[in-house]
Design a protein around this motif. Structure first.
Motif, PDB file in Angstrom:
ATOM      1  N   ARG A   1      15.162   2.901   7.279  1.00 35.87           N
ATOM      2  CA  ARG A   1      14.249   4.039   7.143  1.00 35.87           C
ATOM      3  C   ARG A   1      13.049   3.629   6.288  1.00 35.87           C
ATOM      4  O   ARG A   1      13.192   2.822   5.377  1.00 35.87           O
ATOM      5  N   PRO A   2      11.869   4.210   6.566  1.00 36.75           N
ATOM      6  CA  PRO A   2      10.688   3.883   5.749  1.00 36.75           C
ATOM      7  C   PRO A   2      10.911   4.256   4.277  1.00 36.75           C
ATOM      8  O   PRO A   2      11.546   5.273   3.982  1.00 36.75           O
ATOM      9  N   ILE A   3      10.394   3.423   3.394  1.00 39.88           N
ATOM     10  CA  ILE A   3      10.444   3.728   1.972  1.00 39.88           C
ATOM     11  C   ILE A   3       9.345   4.737   1.680  1.00 39.88           C
ATOM     12  O   ILE A   3       8.174   4.506   1.998  1.00 39.88           O
ATOM     13  N   ILE A   4       9.741   5.860   1.107  1.00 34.49           N
ATOM     14  CA  ILE A   4       8.796   6.942   0.842  1.00 34.49           C
ATOM     15  C   ILE A   4       8.855   7.296  -0.632  1.00 34.49           C
ATOM     16  O   ILE A   4       9.916   7.622  -1.162  1.00 34.49           O
ATOM     17  N   GLY A   5       7.711   7.201  -1.293  1.00 36.27           N
ATOM     18  CA  GLY A   5       7.590   7.611  -2.684  1.00 36.27           C
ATOM     19  C   GLY A   5       7.101   9.045  -2.739  1.00 36.27           C
ATOM     20  O   GLY A   5       6.970   9.719  -1.711  1.00 36.27           O
ATOM     21  N   LYS A   6       6.796   9.514  -3.908  1.00 38.69           N
ATOM     22  CA  LYS A   6       6.315  10.879  -4.064  1.00 38.69           C
ATOM     23  C   LYS A   6       4.827  10.929  -3.734  1.00 38.69           C
ATOM     24  O   LYS A   6       4.011  10.322  -4.415  1.00 38.69           O
ATOM     25  N   PRO A   7       4.449  11.650  -2.663  1.00 41.24           N
ATOM     26  CA  PRO A   7       3.026  11.754  -2.344  1.00 41.24           C
ATOM     27  C   PRO A   7       2.309  12.595  -3.390  1.00 41.24           C
ATOM     28  O   PRO A   7       2.901  13.466  -4.016  1.00 41.24           O
TER      29      PRO A   7
ATOM     30  N   LEU B   1       0.843  -1.183   0.000  1.00 41.03           N
ATOM     31  CA  LEU B   1       0.000   0.000   0.000  1.00 41.03           C
ATOM     32  C   LEU B   1       0.883   1.239   0.000  1.00 41.03           C
ATOM     33  O   LEU B   1       1.898   1.266   0.695  1.00 41.03           O
ATOM     34  N   MET B   2       0.510   2.248  -0.791  1.00 35.39           N
ATOM     35  CA  MET B   2       1.217   3.518  -0.745  1.00 35.39           C
ATOM     36  C   MET B   2       0.223   4.595  -0.353  1.00 35.39           C
ATOM     37  O   MET B   2      -0.832   4.748  -0.974  1.00 35.39           O
ATOM     38  N   ASP B   3       0.545   5.316   0.719  1.00 32.37           N
ATOM     39  CA  ASP B   3      -0.284   6.420   1.183  1.00 32.37           C
ATOM     40  C   ASP B   3      -0.136   7.577   0.201  1.00 32.37           C
ATOM     41  O   ASP B   3       0.963   8.072  -0.029  1.00 32.37           O
TER      42      ASP B   3
ATOM     43  N   GLY C   1       3.248   9.328   1.024  1.00 30.44           N
ATOM     44  CA  GLY C   1       4.163   8.591   0.167  1.00 30.44           C
ATOM     45  C   GLY C   1       4.748   7.346   0.825  1.00 30.44           C
ATOM     46  O   GLY C   1       5.488   6.609   0.202  1.00 30.44           O
ATOM     47  N   VAL C   2       4.433   7.089   2.094  1.00 28.66           N
ATOM     48  CA  VAL C   2       4.977   5.933   2.816  1.00 28.66           C
ATOM     49  C   VAL C   2       4.374   4.640   2.254  1.00 28.66           C
ATOM     50  O   VAL C   2       3.181   4.570   1.983  1.00 28.66           O
ATOM     51  N   HIS C   3       5.238   3.625   2.070  1.00 28.33           N
ATOM     52  CA  HIS C   3       4.821   2.316   1.575  1.00 28.33           C
ATOM     53  C   HIS C   3       4.684   1.342   2.746  1.00 28.33           C
ATOM     54  O   HIS C   3       5.518   1.341   3.654  1.00 28.33           O
TER      55      HIS C   3
END
Length: 68
Positions: free
Chosen positions: A52-58, A23-25, A29-31
């Motif tokens: 560290r948490p994997i963070i994509g582009k929100p 799931l990606m918020d 952007g957190v997965h």
């Protein structure tokens, strides 16, 4: 009237009673990794090699408060 987007983008793979979801918020952007099997399950943020948490582009805030 425009349709509201859901809070999470969900990628699913499952076989039988087991399911694995990523799931990606859309806001942060957190997965997250979600696993379920029959009546049990768990949710945890995905971490990189440094812990560290994997963070994509929100995505931009669209005023949506729907959650899946």
């Amino acid at each position: 009237m425009a349709r509201k987007q859901k809070r999470f983008v969900v990628y699913t793979e499952g076989m039988g009673m087991s399911q694995v979801k990523i799931l990606m918020d859309r806001y942060t952007g957190v997965h997250y990794l979600f696993f379920s099997d029959c009546n049990a399950g768990g949710l945890t943020p995905l971490l990189d090699s440094a812990g560290r948490p994997i963070i994509g582009k929100p995505e931009e805030d669209d005023g949506c408060d729907d959650e899946e």
